[in-house]
Write an enzyme that holds these catalytic residues in place. Structure first.
Site, mmCIF file in Angstrom:
data_model
loop_
_atom_site.group_PDB
_atom_site.id
_atom_site.type_symbol
_atom_site.label_atom_id
_atom_site.label_comp_id
_atom_site.label_asym_id
_atom_site.label_seq_id
_atom_site.Cartn_x
_atom_site.Cartn_y
_atom_site.Cartn_z
ATOM 1 N N CYS A 51 -4.524 3.888 -1.993
ATOM 2 C CA CYS A 51 -5.130 4.839 -2.884
ATOM 3 C C CYS A 51 -6.026 5.829 -2.517
ATOM 4 C CB CYS A 51 -5.767 4.125 -4.105
ATOM 5 S SG CYS A 51 -5.835 4.999 -5.641
ATOM 6 N N HIS A 67 -0.673 0.782 -5.817
ATOM 7 C CA HIS A 67 -1.652 -0.422 -5.494
ATOM 8 C C HIS A 67 -0.680 -1.425 -5.332
ATOM 9 C CE1 HIS A 67 -5.834 0.848 -7.081
ATOM 10 N NE2 HIS A 67 -4.987 1.754 -7.512
ATOM 11 N N GLU A 90 -1.593 -4.324 -4.440
ATOM 12 C CA GLU A 90 -2.183 -5.660 -4.896
ATOM 13 C C GLU A 90 -1.649 -5.908 -6.577
ATOM 14 O OE1 GLU A 90 -4.932 -2.912 -6.853
ATOM 15 O OE2 GLU A 90 -3.769 -2.994 -4.644
#
Length: 384
Positions: free
Chosen positions: A261, A354, A356
Site C-alpha cells: 500500500c 493488502h 494480510e
C-alpha cells in the site's frame, strides 16, 4: 440492542451538496476527506485501519452493524476515521462474538457519524466528482447556517500535500516473536500498520520488530535484519522524503524489501517514479488485480487514494538508474492502475493492495511466502 439517535445530522460536501439524516455515534462536528468503501463485511477492521486517518468513510453496503463489534478484530488500538456514513444501521446485534453494539462503540470513541441518507447517491457523486473535503454536523451543530458549515469544510486541510504518517506511527519499537522456529528477523516500518500484517509475517517464522516511521537507516544497520518491510499508511506519499531516503539506502545495501500500500508508493518514489492522487481511490475487499507474472486474477482488499505513475508492460530501467530494471507486477483491472512493482536487479517488491486482508479475501497471502523466499535466496554477506 442499539438505540439509534433521533438527533438531526447533515453531511456537507466541499462542492456545496448536502445530505440530511440522523446522528449515528457521537454528536458534534467533524471534517475530513469523504471516501467510499465497497466492502460488504469487515466494518470493524475499516474503522481501526490507520490508513483512514482524517477521512469520512461512506459504507456502500446499506446494512451496517448487525454483527456488532468485539475485542479481537480491531486492526490497531485507535479508531482513526474522521467520520462515518451509513444508510441503515442495524437496530439489533446478532453475533456470539459481539461485546458491544457498533453505535455504542462509535459513541464511546467519539466518532461523529450520520445515518439514514442515500449512500448510493452519495457514492455516485463522489465517483463522478472525486473524493473531496466534507463535514458531518449533528446535534446542535446541525442547526448552524449552511454557509458556516460549508466554510468549516472548505477551511479544512486537503489530503493532497498532507503528511499523516507521524500521526499514526508507533512512538516506541516493539517486537512480535516468530510462530514456531525462527527463520528470519524483519524490521517493519510502522507507517500505519495493521495488526494482521506482523501476524502474517510471524506465522512464517519471522521475528518482527516494528519501528517508528522516523527510524534512521543507521538503526537498520545496527539491528542487521534479514529483511525490511514498509506498511500501509495514510496521507500523500510525496510528503515522505525521510522514508524514501531510508528505502533508497535499503536498496543500495541490497537488503530484501517488501512493501504494501503506502509502502508500494514509497518504493515507486524511491525508484524515481512519481505518485498521483486518484479521483476517488480504491477501497473495499473486492478489487480485482492481475498478477502479470502468473496471469492469475486475485480479488484483493484495498484502501488507497494515491498511486504510482509507472509504465505498464515490459521491464524498464528505473528513473533512478542505479537500482536497475523494474516491472509493474500487478495491474488493477477496473482502471489499469499500477498495483505492484518488482525490481529485477535488486531484492525488492511491493503491492498496492493488502495481502494480510483482514477481514478477507485471502487470495494474495502467498506474497508473504514470496518475501520469505527472497530472504532465503539473499546471501548473508550482502547484509553484513
Amino acid at each position: 440492542m442499539s438505540l439509534l439517535s433521533s438527533a438531526p445530522a447533515v453531511l456537507v460536501l466541499e462542492d456545496g451538496r448536502t445530505f440530511r439524516g440522523r446522528a449515528y455515534g457521537a454528536t458534534g462536528r467533524t471534517v475530513g476527506e469523504v471516501v467510499f468503501t465497497t466492502g460488504m463485511t469487515g466494518y470493524q477492521e475499516t474503522l481501526t485501519d490507520p490508513s483512514f486517518q482524517r477521512q469520512i468513510v461512506v459504507q456502500t453496503a446499506p446494512h451496517i452493524g448487525n454483527t456488532g463489534v468485539n475485542d479481537e478484530d480491531d486492526e490497531s488500538d485507535g479508531y482513526w476515521i474522521a467520520g462515518y456514513v451509513v444508510r441503515d444501521p442495524s437496530r439489533r446485534v446478532s453475533n456470539w462474538r459481539a461485546t458491544e453494539g457498533l453505535e455504542e462503540r462509535l459513541t464511546r470513541r467519539g466518532i461523529v457519524g450520520i445515518s439514514g441518507i442515500d449512500t448510493r447517491a452519495l457514492t455516485r457523486h463522489i465517483r463522478d466528482r472525486g473524493a473531496m473535503r466534507a463535514g458531518i454536523f449533528s446535534g446542535d451543530e446541525a442547526g448552524l447556517d449552511a454557509q458556516t458549515q460549508l466554510a468549516a469544510v472548505r477551511e479544512s486541510a486537503p489530503m493532497a500535500g498532507s503528511r499523516l504518517v507521524d500521526e499514526v506511527s508507533t512512538t516506541q519499537p516493539y517486537t512480535i516473536p516468530a510462530v514456531g522456529p525462527q527463520r528470519f528477523r524483519v524490521l517493519a516500518y510502522d507507517l500505519g500498520i495493521k495488526s494482521a500484517t506482523p501476524e502474517q509475517l510471524a506465522a512464517r517464522g519471522m521475528e518482527v520488530t516494528v519501528v517508528p516511521a522516523s527510524t534512521p537507516f543507521e538503526r537498520i544497520l545496527e539491528l542487521a535484519p534479514d529483511g525490511v518491510f514498509f506498511s500501509n499508511g495514510p496521507g500523500d506519499p510525496a510528503t515522505s522524503d525521510h522514508e524514501v531516503e531510508v528505502l533508497r539506502s535499503v536498496l543500495r545495501a541490497r537488503i530484501p524489501f517488501f512493501g504494501i500500500c503506502f509502502g508500494n508508493q514509497l518504493l515507486g518514489r524511491a525508484l524515481g517514479f512519481d505518485t498521483f492522487k486518484l479521483t476517488f481511490g480504491h477501497r473495499g475487499a473486492n478489487q480485482p488485480v492481475l498478477d502479470v507474472e502468473t496471469g492469475r486474477v486475485e480479488i484483493t482488499s484495498q484502501n488507497h487514494g494515491f498511486a504510482v505513475a509507472a509504465p505498464l508492460g515490459e521491464p524498464v530501467t528505473a528513473p533512478q538508474a542505479e537500482f536497475g530494471r523494474v516491472q509493474v507486477s500487478h495491474i488493477g483491472l477496473n482502471d489499469q492502475v499500477v498495483e505492484g512493482l518488482r525490481c529485477l536487479d535488486t531484492p525488492a517488491f511491493s503491492v498496492q493492495f493488502h495481502p494480510e486482508s483482514a477481514a478477507g479475501p485471502h487470495d494474495s497471502r502467498g506474497l508473504f511466502d514470496r518475501f520469505a523466499d527472497m530472504m532465503t535466496d539473499s546471501p548473508a554477506s550482502a547484509r553484513a
